[in-house]
Design a protein around this motif. Sequence first.
Motif, short mmCIF file in Angstrom:
data_model
loop_
_atom_site.label_atom_id
_atom_site.label_comp_id
_atom_site.label_asym_id
_atom_site.label_seq_id
_atom_site.Cartn_x
_atom_site.Cartn_y
_atom_site.Cartn_z
N HIS A 360 15.42 -8.86 0.70
CA HIS A 360 15.87 -7.47 0.89
C HIS A 360 14.76 -6.49 0.52
CE1 HIS A 360 19.94 -7.91 2.22
NE2 HIS A 360 20.30 -8.64 1.18
N ALA A 361 13.98 -6.81 -0.50
CA ALA A 361 12.85 -5.94 -0.87
C ALA A 361 11.84 -5.88 0.28
CB ALA A 361 12.18 -6.46 -2.14
N ARG A 362 11.58 -7.02 0.89
CA ARG A 362 10.63 -7.05 2.02
C ARG A 362 11.19 -6.31 3.23
NH1 ARG A 362 8.00 -12.39 3.65
NH2 ARG A 362 6.28 -11.00 4.20
N ILE A 363 12.50 -6.37 3.42
CA ILE A 363 13.13 -5.63 4.51
C ILE A 363 13.00 -4.13 4.26
CG2 ILE A 363 15.33 -5.09 5.64
CD1 ILE A 363 16.11 -8.05 5.22
N GLU A 369 10.82 1.86 3.28
CA GLU A 369 11.61 2.28 2.12
C GLU A 369 11.00 1.64 0.87
OE1 GLU A 369 15.78 2.43 4.73
OE2 GLU A 369 15.44 0.83 3.27
N SER A 370 9.75 2.01 0.61
CA SER A 370 8.99 1.35 -0.46
C SER A 370 9.59 1.57 -1.84
CB SER A 370 7.54 1.85 -0.44
OG SER A 370 6.90 1.44 0.74
N LYS A 371 10.18 2.73 -2.08
CA LYS A 371 10.76 3.00 -3.39
C LYS A 371 11.90 2.02 -3.68
CE LYS A 371 12.74 6.65 -6.28
NZ LYS A 371 13.16 8.07 -6.36
N LYS A 372 12.79 1.82 -2.70
CA LYS A 372 13.89 0.87 -2.87
C LYS A 372 13.34 -0.54 -3.04
CE LYS A 372 17.42 3.37 -0.19
NZ LYS A 372 18.29 3.31 1.00
N ALA A 373 12.30 -0.85 -2.28
CA ALA A 373 11.70 -2.19 -2.36
C ALA A 373 11.14 -2.45 -3.75
CB ALA A 373 10.62 -2.33 -1.30
N ALA A 398 5.73 -10.49 -1.35
CA ALA A 398 6.39 -9.23 -1.67
C ALA A 398 5.60 -8.46 -2.73
CB ALA A 398 7.82 -9.48 -2.15
N PHE A 399 5.14 -9.16 -3.77
CA PHE A 399 4.32 -8.51 -4.80
C PHE A 399 3.11 -7.82 -4.16
CE2 PHE A 399 5.77 -11.56 -8.38
CZ PHE A 399 6.70 -10.65 -8.82
N HIS A 400 2.42 -8.55 -3.28
CA HIS A 400 1.21 -8.00 -2.66
C HIS A 400 1.55 -6.79 -1.81
CE1 HIS A 400 -1.79 -7.69 0.61
NE2 HIS A 400 -2.64 -7.92 -0.37
N GLU A 401 2.58 -6.90 -0.98
CA GLU A 401 2.92 -5.82 -0.06
C GLU A 401 3.29 -4.54 -0.81
OE1 GLU A 401 4.54 -9.09 3.17
OE2 GLU A 401 5.96 -7.97 1.93
N LEU A 402 3.88 -4.70 -2.00
CA LEU A 402 4.35 -3.54 -2.75
C LEU A 402 3.35 -3.07 -3.80
CD1 LEU A 402 8.05 -4.68 -3.07
CD2 LEU A 402 7.15 -2.85 -1.63
N GLY A 403 2.13 -3.64 -3.74
CA GLY A 403 1.06 -3.12 -4.59
C GLY A 403 0.88 -3.82 -5.91
N PHE A 404 1.65 -4.88 -6.20
CA PHE A 404 1.50 -5.62 -7.45
C PHE A 404 0.49 -6.76 -7.23
CE2 PHE A 404 5.90 -3.98 -7.39
CZ PHE A 404 5.87 -3.17 -8.51
N HIS A 405 -0.76 -6.38 -7.03
CA HIS A 405 -1.75 -7.35 -6.58
C HIS A 405 -2.05 -8.42 -7.63
CE1 HIS A 405 -2.92 -3.72 -4.00
NE2 HIS A 405 -2.21 -4.54 -3.26
N SER A 406 -2.11 -8.03 -8.89
CA SER A 406 -2.41 -8.99 -9.95
C SER A 406 -1.29 -10.02 -10.07
CB SER A 406 -2.60 -8.26 -11.28
OG SER A 406 -2.86 -9.19 -12.31
N LYS A 407 -0.05 -9.54 -10.01
CA LYS A 407 1.09 -10.46 -10.06
C LYS A 407 1.06 -11.41 -8.87
CE LYS A 407 4.82 -8.32 -12.70
NZ LYS A 407 6.25 -7.91 -12.65
N ALA A 408 0.73 -10.88 -7.71
CA ALA A 408 0.68 -11.71 -6.50
C ALA A 408 -0.34 -12.84 -6.67
CB ALA A 408 0.36 -10.86 -5.29
N GLN A 409 -1.54 -12.48 -7.12
CA GLN A 409 -2.60 -13.49 -7.27
C GLN A 409 -2.23 -14.53 -8.33
OE1 GLN A 409 -5.48 -14.05 -5.47
NE2 GLN A 409 -4.51 -12.58 -4.09
N ASP A 410 -1.64 -14.09 -9.43
CA ASP A 410 -1.22 -15.03 -10.47
C ASP A 410 -0.19 -16.02 -9.91
OD1 ASP A 410 -2.87 -13.85 -12.30
OD2 ASP A 410 -1.29 -12.69 -13.30
N LEU A 411 0.74 -15.49 -9.12
CA LEU A 411 1.79 -16.36 -8.58
C LEU A 411 1.23 -17.33 -7.55
CD1 LEU A 411 4.67 -17.27 -8.55
CD2 LEU A 411 5.27 -15.32 -7.09
#
Length: 543
Positions: A360-363, A369-373, A398-411
């Motif tokens: 749903h966040a990716r949708i 609707e980045s704020k809701k995501a 989803a982390f990467h798309e929403l700007g959480f790049h560090s979290k994305a790379q760690d995952l």
Amino acid sequence: MSIQPFVNSKILIVEEQPLALSYMRRSLEQLSFRDMQFAENSAVAKELCKTHNFELIICSFDLTHGQDGYQLYEELKHKKLIKKTTAFIFVSAETSPTVVHSILELNPDEFLVKPFSIKELKTRIDRVLKRKHALKNIYALIDDGNDAKALKLIDDDLDKQDHAYSPILLKLKGEILLRLRRIDDAKHFYKSALELQKFTWAKVGLIEALVMNNEDAIAQRMLAGMLEQPETRLVALDLLGRLEIKLNLLEQAQQRLKEASLIAPRNIDRQKSLGRVASLNHDYECNYNAMKDIAHYAKNSIHDGPEVYLNAARAGIDFALTTDQAELINRITRQTQQYLGDLKKQFPDATNQEQIDVLHARIHYLKDESKKARQLIEQLDDEPSIRSVDAALDKAKAFHELGFHSKAQDLFSQIIEHCKRHKQVSDPITMRYIQQQQDERRDITMGPKELNNHAVTQFKKGQLEVAMEAFAQAFRIMPKNPSIALNLLQCMLDHAGKSGQTFNSALAKKCYTTLSTMSLDAEQHTRFAKILSHMQELGLSLD
């Protein structure tokens, strides 16, 4: 020998149509069979197979309540509810090429087209029961996993002159040699069999032995010849696709698997392979179509489960994020929501709420609707362990798309380590895809939508170098998108038009390949023609 010696055989008839069932009962009674059980659907058939050892099962392919015949037979074999000593005959009123090819891939003992006469039924039953009776000791050993003893019995039978079932014995022998990984023996055996007669099974077996022995070039040549024959085209496409994956010829492998899946779409394992290869090739549409087919054909089968619907939804979002066609995005979004609805309906007790929240966040992100995501993704717990590679991969995206790049790379790193520790959860293609995703998202911090929008904005401002770099990054992750290929080629051309600027012909050639092989609308065709004309004027080459 007549059918008389087998009239005491225990028979199961699986048929939901009363008239067809009545006809089958009367026909078998006229043939003197008496020990019959009847199942009006697959659920009843499975229960009967748990408590009875049937010597013959006659099953309608056209079951409509729950599993169809294909799915029933697949499950009976998978769960070992029937053995090789059990004869299995499919009957079907449908004879479309996809149905026929799909059934033949399952390799039942016989396939009988409705309507059929008692005489035809007698011929098929007689043939299959004689074969099962003659080879029952060998089949029983294979069922028990005792290949060595089975091989000894086969060799003893083959030593007898003019054995009635020599071709079948030979085929069984080759399969056992491959299972025992006696590669040199298998190669010699299959070559000898082919000298006797050009058996298709011997060609296939020899190719498998050659591939196992890394004699890939010879295998490729043999498969090329089999592609030309209609009766061997499907198996050749399947084998060639798998071989080309091994050889890292992924574009070719995708095309082979795609064509094989069109011929026989119900092979779920092949559809999964197609989806994985397509993802690695950045062909999001092909992956989406494969996941849709899996969701369609897996329902009620042994392959059904929450992941089927989740993966179809994930593939839809991946595809929608890489296209700029608003109508297509809306259609995919609706279909994705439908898959999530089907998931809740089919598996109401499944513990997958976090995975649904990620989708749903990716949708929301897809719908701008980045704020809701972000609100959705921020409330998720950081799981201490990875329970599903696909779910973790979707969360990293989803982390990467929403700007959480560090979290994305760690995952991404956690997923890779998890796959290394638990090799059974992924194959080499999946591992390569995960690594590819990590590398691309490390190098390119923008999501697909922002990246393309940024490139277009810079191009309109006349910032050609910045735009060209952004379009090149977009093309790296979306090489099947004709709009991006056109924009990149145009940007490269305008940049090269300036005095002293270089022209990347290798990258331009990749754009040209995309534009020459993808469907273009009228406007795109016109733009492409103008670009090619302009290139000629400037004396630029794609070589």
